[in-house]
Design a protein around this motif. Structure first.
Motif, PDB file in Angstrom:
ATOM      1  N   TRP A  20     -17.232  -6.530  31.159  1.00 44.54           N
ATOM      2  CA  TRP A  20     -17.310  -6.586  29.828  1.00 44.54           C
ATOM      3  C   TRP A  20     -15.360  -6.440  30.247  1.00 44.54           C
ATOM      4  N   ILE A  24     -13.901  -9.142  26.943  1.00 44.01           N
ATOM      5  CA  ILE A  24     -12.716  -8.253  25.827  1.00 44.01           C
ATOM      6  C   ILE A  24     -11.493  -8.556  25.614  1.00 44.01           C
ATOM      7  N   ILE A  31     -12.164  -6.025  18.979  1.00 46.09           N
ATOM      8  CA  ILE A  31     -13.294  -5.722  19.272  1.00 46.09           C
ATOM      9  C   ILE A  31     -14.628  -5.190  18.426  1.00 46.09           C
ATOM     10  N   PHE A  34     -16.540  -7.871  19.988  1.00 45.36           N
ATOM     11  CA  PHE A  34     -17.463  -7.264  21.164  1.00 45.36           C
ATOM     12  C   PHE A  34     -18.234  -6.596  21.332  1.00 45.36           C
ATOM     13  N   PHE A  35     -18.442  -5.106  20.352  1.00 45.21           N
ATOM     14  CA  PHE A  35     -19.663  -4.312  19.994  1.00 45.21           C
ATOM     15  C   PHE A  35     -21.134  -5.574  19.206  1.00 45.21           C
ATOM     16  N   CYS A  87     -14.471   2.976  30.568  1.00 43.63           N
ATOM     17  CA  CYS A  87     -15.019   2.061  29.132  1.00 43.63           C
ATOM     18  C   CYS A  87     -16.300   2.906  28.216  1.00 43.63           C
ATOM     19  N   PHE A  88     -16.547   2.471  26.987  1.00 47.61           N
ATOM     20  CA  PHE A  88     -16.844   3.050  27.143  1.00 47.61           C
ATOM     21  C   PHE A  88     -18.105   3.620  26.617  1.00 47.61           C
ATOM     22  N   PRO A 105     -12.677  -0.596  23.818  1.00 51.66           N
ATOM     23  CA  PRO A 105     -13.802  -1.244  24.678  1.00 51.66           C
ATOM     24  C   PRO A 105     -13.387   0.103  26.197  1.00 51.66           C
ATOM     25  N   PRO A 305     -21.693   2.118  19.761  1.00 51.45           N
ATOM     26  CA  PRO A 305     -21.234   1.048  19.527  1.00 51.45           C
ATOM     27  C   PRO A 305     -20.818   1.507  17.521  1.00 51.45           C
TER      28      PRO A 305
END
Length: 378
Positions: A20, A24, A31, A34-35, A87-88, A105, A305
């Motif tokens: 992760w 990122i 962002i 990333f998602f 982390c998310f 994230p 997300p």
């Protein structure tokens, strides 16, 4: 946009967390990218494997994701500092922050992470605060804390520092513009240490990063994103506090302001906010009353997300921030232009343009006018 974003499972091992972090921190992966990559490829490992091909398909040569060694060094620095990587999707990742368009994230957290999911109100204001402004901040922080709220702010001089100091007894979160292990400004080092022991410091930035002007607007959207409301105590007409207030409005948060004397430049921003519809605040009771009048909203329970327009995949010809800022300044003049027209003229993703607009606004180079218009400052 994601048509039906699947739940995003947080890392369960240090190896997953490392991936992760690598994703990122990879060049040109913001962002939204990333998602999007996580949604399309199902895991950070698969996304990292796909990145060079994605970049090559768009014309980039010799693209390399963030090296494992760089991410490993950051994890080691976090451990050395006593920080935790949140982390998310983690159980302690703040639900309010999940609601915004561009949630980080990853967050580095130093202190009591239980504070992240308690009711939070942001207190922000001038670095060169007046005596009255500091007294009001103390009263607000004490009253809001006594009512069970965490006080969030940006660990800056003046209003921020006093808000954190008073709220230490009841709960405070300091959002840092640089790395969570970087004590900035230096005169707040003792306060930052006390917050790490009795409150919480967080940052989305890499460990060891020294903050620059462009990092502060990014920090401000986390301050407001964590909070149910943003209360501006003192602020000039062009200040970072007003950018935090604008972030709050964009995120659907309540914006409140303490009025001040018309001849005091430090009150001009607050008076403008009240003129434009912000709730007038005379004390903590006004803040609590305004929040109690809001309809109850169910917090997000599925950790998904964000449904945002994705950034483009890494491009060989993506303009660096300095070039984007220069193009914005070239396109604008003192005659106002609609923001959506500017974005169309630039031909860039709205999120990327918005970040640069915030920076230029903070630097006093552009101004926003009624009706979503932008213009160069006179």
């Amino acid at each position: 946009m994601f048509s039906s974003p699947p739940p995003l499972a947080p890392p369960t091992t240090e190896e997953d967390a490392l991936r992760w972090l690598r994703l990122i921190r990879s060049p040109r992966v913001g962002i939204a990218t990333f998602f999007r990559l996580m949604a399309e490829h199902g895991s950070a490992r698969a996304a990292l494997e796909a990145l060079p091909d994605i970049a090559a398909a768009s014309g980039a040569k010799d693209y390399q994701p963030c090296p494992a060694g760089v991410a490993e060094a950051e994890l080691a620095a976090g451990r050395k500092a006593g920080a935790r990587l949140v982390c998310f999707g983690d159980a302690c990742y703040p639900l309010t922050l999940m609601e915004i368009a561009d949630p980080p994230p990853l967050l580095w957290a130093l202190g009591d992470t239980d504070l992240l999911n308690r009711p939070t109100i942001a207190l922000v204001g001038a670095r060169n605060a007046s005596s009255l402004g500091l007294r009001m901040t103390k009263a607000l922080a004490k009253g809001l804390g006594a009512a069970g709220n965490v006080v969030a702010s940006g660990l800056a001089r003046g209003i921020d520092a006093v808000a954190h100091d008073v709220a230490l007894a009841t709960g405070t979160i300091a959002v840092q513009a640089g790395g969570v292990d970087v004590l900035y400004p230096p005169e707040n080092a003792t306060l930052a240490g006390r917050i790490a022991e009795n409150g919480l410091r967080i940052s989305e930035q890499p460990m060891g990063l020294q903050p620059t002007a462009r990092h502060f607007p990014r920090r401000n959207r986390i301050v407001s994103g964590l909070s149910q409301a943003v209360v501006v105590v003192e602020a000039a007409a062009k200040s970072g506090s007003l950018i935090t207030a604008r972030c709050a409005l964009d995120q659907g948060r309540e914006v409140m302001a303490v009025p001040g004397h018309p001849f005091d430049a430090r009150a001009s921003g607050c008076n403008m906010l009240i003129r434009d519809g912000a709730t007038l605040v005379r004390g903590a009771e006004d803040v609590l009353a305004a929040l109690s009048a809001l309809p109850d909203v169910e917090p997000p329970t599925a950790r998904k997300p964000p449904e945002t327009a994705p950034e483009p995949a890494p491009q060989a010809n993506t303009a660096p921030p300095a070039d984007i800022a220069e193009r914005i300044l070239d396109l604008l003049c003192q005659a106002p232009v609609a923001e959506d027209q500017l974005i169309r003229d630039l031909g860039l993703p709205a999120q990327k343009v918005a970040a640069e607009l915030l920076t230029l606004e903070l630097e006093g180079m552009i101004e926003r006018r009624a009706g979503g218009l932008l213009a160069l400052c006179a």
